[in-house]
Write an enzyme that holds these catalytic residues in place. Structure first.
Site, PDB file in Angstrom:
ATOM      1  CE  LYS A 104     -12.384  -0.492  -9.043  1.00 50.79           C
ATOM      2  NZ  LYS A 104     -11.325  -1.226  -8.341  1.00 50.79           N
ATOM      3  CE1 TYR A 135     -13.792   2.672  -8.098  1.00 52.70           C
ATOM      4  CE2 TYR A 135     -16.062   2.188  -8.686  1.00 52.70           C
ATOM      5  CZ  TYR A 135     -14.939   1.930  -7.929  1.00 52.70           C
ATOM      6  OH  TYR A 135     -14.961   0.895  -7.016  1.00 52.70           O
ATOM      7  CB  THR A 182     -22.345   0.440  -1.390  1.00 51.90           C
ATOM      8  OG1 THR A 182     -22.984   0.773  -2.622  1.00 51.90           O
ATOM      9  CG2 THR A 182     -21.692   1.665  -0.809  1.00 51.90           C
ATOM     10  CB  VAL A 183     -17.899  -2.716   0.738  1.00 51.83           C
ATOM     11  CG1 VAL A 183     -17.285  -3.420   1.929  1.00 51.83           C
ATOM     12  CG2 VAL A 183     -18.349  -3.717  -0.315  1.00 51.83           C
ATOM     13  CG  ASP A 226      -2.186   0.807   1.082  1.00 49.92           C
ATOM     14  OD1 ASP A 226      -3.264   0.193   1.031  1.00 49.92           O
ATOM     15  OD2 ASP A 226      -2.104   2.048   0.972  1.00 49.92           O
TER      16      ASP A 226
HETATM   17  N1  LIG Z   1     -15.997   0.285  -0.633  1.00 52.71           N
HETATM   18  C1  LIG Z   1     -16.814   0.031  -1.655  1.00 52.71           C
HETATM   19  O1  LIG Z   1     -18.021   0.311  -1.605  1.00 52.71           O
HETATM   20  C2  LIG Z   1     -16.295  -0.642  -2.895  1.00 52.71           C
HETATM   21  C3  LIG Z   1     -17.231  -1.147  -3.817  1.00 52.71           C
HETATM   22  C4  LIG Z   1     -16.772  -1.772  -4.977  1.00 52.71           C
HETATM   23  C5  LIG Z   1     -15.413  -1.890  -5.195  1.00 52.71           C
HETATM   24  N2  LIG Z   1     -14.523  -1.390  -4.284  1.00 52.71           N
HETATM   25  C6  LIG Z   1     -13.107  -1.527  -4.602  1.00 52.71           C
HETATM   26  O2  LIG Z   1     -12.443  -2.156  -3.534  1.00 52.71           O
HETATM   27  C7  LIG Z   1     -11.114  -1.666  -3.455  1.00 52.71           C
HETATM   28  C8  LIG Z   1     -10.826  -1.219  -2.033  1.00 52.71           C
HETATM   29  O3  LIG Z   1     -11.752  -0.212  -1.678  1.00 52.71           O
HETATM   30  P1  LIG Z   1     -11.938   0.254  -0.156  1.00 52.71           P
HETATM   31  O4  LIG Z   1     -13.322   0.738  -0.039  1.00 52.71           O
HETATM   32  O5  LIG Z   1     -11.413  -0.773   0.773  1.00 52.71           O
HETATM   33  O6  LIG Z   1     -10.996   1.559  -0.158  1.00 52.71           O
HETATM   34  P2  LIG Z   1      -9.994   2.170   0.905  1.00 52.71           P
HETATM   35  O7  LIG Z   1      -9.791   3.597   0.492  1.00 52.71           O
HETATM   36  O8  LIG Z   1     -10.457   1.897   2.300  1.00 52.71           O
HETATM   37  O9  LIG Z   1      -8.652   1.351   0.626  1.00 52.71           O
HETATM   38  C9  LIG Z   1      -7.946   1.512  -0.585  1.00 52.71           C
HETATM   39  C10 LIG Z   1      -6.463   1.365  -0.305  1.00 52.71           C
HETATM   40  O10 LIG Z   1      -5.749   1.504  -1.552  1.00 52.71           O
HETATM   41  C11 LIG Z   1      -4.562   2.231  -1.273  1.00 52.71           C
HETATM   42  N3  LIG Z   1      -4.051   2.866  -2.485  1.00 52.71           N
HETATM   43  C12 LIG Z   1      -4.666   3.813  -3.247  1.00 52.71           C
HETATM   44  N4  LIG Z   1      -3.851   4.194  -4.245  1.00 52.71           N
HETATM   45  C13 LIG Z   1      -2.713   3.465  -4.139  1.00 52.71           C
HETATM   46  C14 LIG Z   1      -1.492   3.410  -4.882  1.00 52.71           C
HETATM   47  N5  LIG Z   1      -1.282   4.202  -5.947  1.00 52.71           N
HETATM   48  N6  LIG Z   1      -0.526   2.566  -4.488  1.00 52.71           N
HETATM   49  C15 LIG Z   1      -0.713   1.785  -3.388  1.00 52.71           C
HETATM   50  N7  LIG Z   1      -1.842   1.797  -2.645  1.00 52.71           N
HETATM   51  C16 LIG Z   1      -2.821   2.625  -3.014  1.00 52.71           C
HETATM   52  C17 LIG Z   1      -4.991   3.266  -0.236  1.00 52.71           C
HETATM   53  O11 LIG Z   1      -3.869   3.805   0.465  1.00 52.71           O
HETATM   54  C18 LIG Z   1      -5.924   2.463   0.650  1.00 52.71           C
HETATM   55  O12 LIG Z   1      -5.252   1.870   1.735  1.00 52.71           O
HETATM   56  C19 LIG Z   1     -10.993  -0.556  -4.493  1.00 52.71           C
HETATM   57  O13 LIG Z   1     -10.387  -1.066  -5.659  1.00 52.71           O
HETATM   58  C20 LIG Z   1     -12.431  -0.183  -4.763  1.00 52.71           C
HETATM   59  O14 LIG Z   1     -12.621   0.326  -6.060  1.00 52.71           O
HETATM   60  C21 LIG Z   1     -14.934  -0.762  -3.147  1.00 52.71           C
END
Ligand SMILES: NC(=O)c1ccc[n+]([C@@H]2O[C@H](COP(=O)([O-])OP(=O)(O)OC[C@H]3O[C@@H](n4cnc5c(N)ncnc54)[C@H](O)[C@@H]3O)[C@@H](O)[C@H]2O)c1
Length: 250
Positions: free
Chosen positions: A155, A151, A183-184, A33
């Site tokens: 994806k 986005y 949505t999580v 990360d």
């Molecule tokens: N939360 C949701 O509702 C949801 C829904 C569908 C998909 N997702 C996908 O799940 C994944 C995680 O989402 P989340 O909600 O846990 O987000 P989050 O923001 O809690 O975690 C994302 C992590 O990615 C890291 N990151 C971002 N850019 C980076 C880079 N260039 N290099 C290294 N690390 C990097 C951030 O530091 C962070 O720790 C994402 O790909 C997101 O698109 C999330």
């Protein structure tokens, strides 16, 4: 020796839950990360549970850093059996509202990042003749979401990349699978809600998008990663698996 799993985005949200789950499944986990403090938090939680984890702070958009960290992981921990690409970012904007900079950054993190980690890791998996790559995409890769142009494009691209990798490398013993969450409840969603004019109403509206009427949990996505990566998931390849509380069924 424990099998090795690499989890990106491991400092937070779905990535942290995935890293904890993989550690409980018996993997030694390489945590990747940008956020060094968040990585330490995840490593400590894994170690408190009796697991093994190592921190690698880097920007996944940097090809040289991805190459050298992957080599370091292979030499110091072992060749990865599983790579989980979780790191991602989003920008709330239609096409007309999206700046060149935001477009490039979203595509770089969400699509080029998994390309770079896969290109660096695949040769190690091919040498061993087995490996699983799990890409966390989104329902936004399957349907259009309002004001998420870059986005959704990133994806959908990640789902395409997943299928292409599966087609090219199935015969080499490699599987590649996308998971599409709805949505999580993560730190990311927490920030979006905190910045809304009426956070409680925004939360209710987000929850209502799922047929279940609630947000998903990071553990519910991590459980799918665990299933896909494990032996029971061995017939799943090139798929985009939806974990969305029914959001895309309506
Ligand atoms: N939360 C949701 O509702 C949801 C829904 C569908 C998909 N997702 C996908 O799940 C994944 C995680 O989402 P989340 O909600 O846990 O987000 P989050 O923001 O809690 O975690 C994302 C992590 O990615 C890291 N990151 C971002 N850019 C980076 C880079 N260039 N290099 C290294 N690390 C990097 C951030 O530091 C962070 O720790 C994402 O790909 C997101 O698109 C999330």
């Amino acid at each position: 020796m424990s099998p090795v799993a690499v989890v990106t985005g491991a400092a937070s949200g779905i990535g942290r839950a995935t890293a904890l789950t993989m550690a409980r499944d018996g993997y030694e986990v390489a945590l990747v990360d940008l956020d060094g403090a968040g990585l330490t938090g995840t490593r400590e939680r894994i170690e408190d549970g009796g697991g093994k984890a190592h921190e690698f702070a880097l920007d996944l958009c940097d090809p040289l850093a991805v190459g050298s960290v992957t080599r370091e992981i292979a030499v110091t921990i072992g060749a990865p059996e599983v790579l989980v690409n979780v790191a991602g970012i989003g920008v709330a904007a239609t096409v007309l509202e999206t700046s060149d900079e935001d477009w490039s950054r979203v595509l770089a993190v969400n699509l080029t990042g998994p390309f770079l980690t896969t290109r660096a890791t695949l040769p190690l998996m091919l040498d061993r003749g087995s490996g699983v790559i799990v890409n966390i995409a989104s329902v936004g890769g399957l349907v259009g979401l309002a004001r998420r142009a870059a986005y959704c494009a990133s994806k959908a691209g990640l789902i395409g990349l997943t299928r292409a990798i599966a087609v090219d490398h199935a015969r080499d013993g490699i599987r590649c699978v996308a998971i599409c969450p709805g949505t999580v409840e993560t730190e990311w969603i927490g920030k979006i809600l905190a910045n809304a004019p009426d956070p409680a109403a925004a939360r209710e509206a987000m929850a209502a998008r799922q047929l279940d009427g609630r947000l998903g949990t990071p553990d519910e996505v991590a459980a799918m990663v665990s299933f896909v990566a494990g032996p029971e998931g061995r017939f799943i390849n090139g798929a985009a698996l939806v974990v969305d509380g029914g959001m895309t069924a309506a």
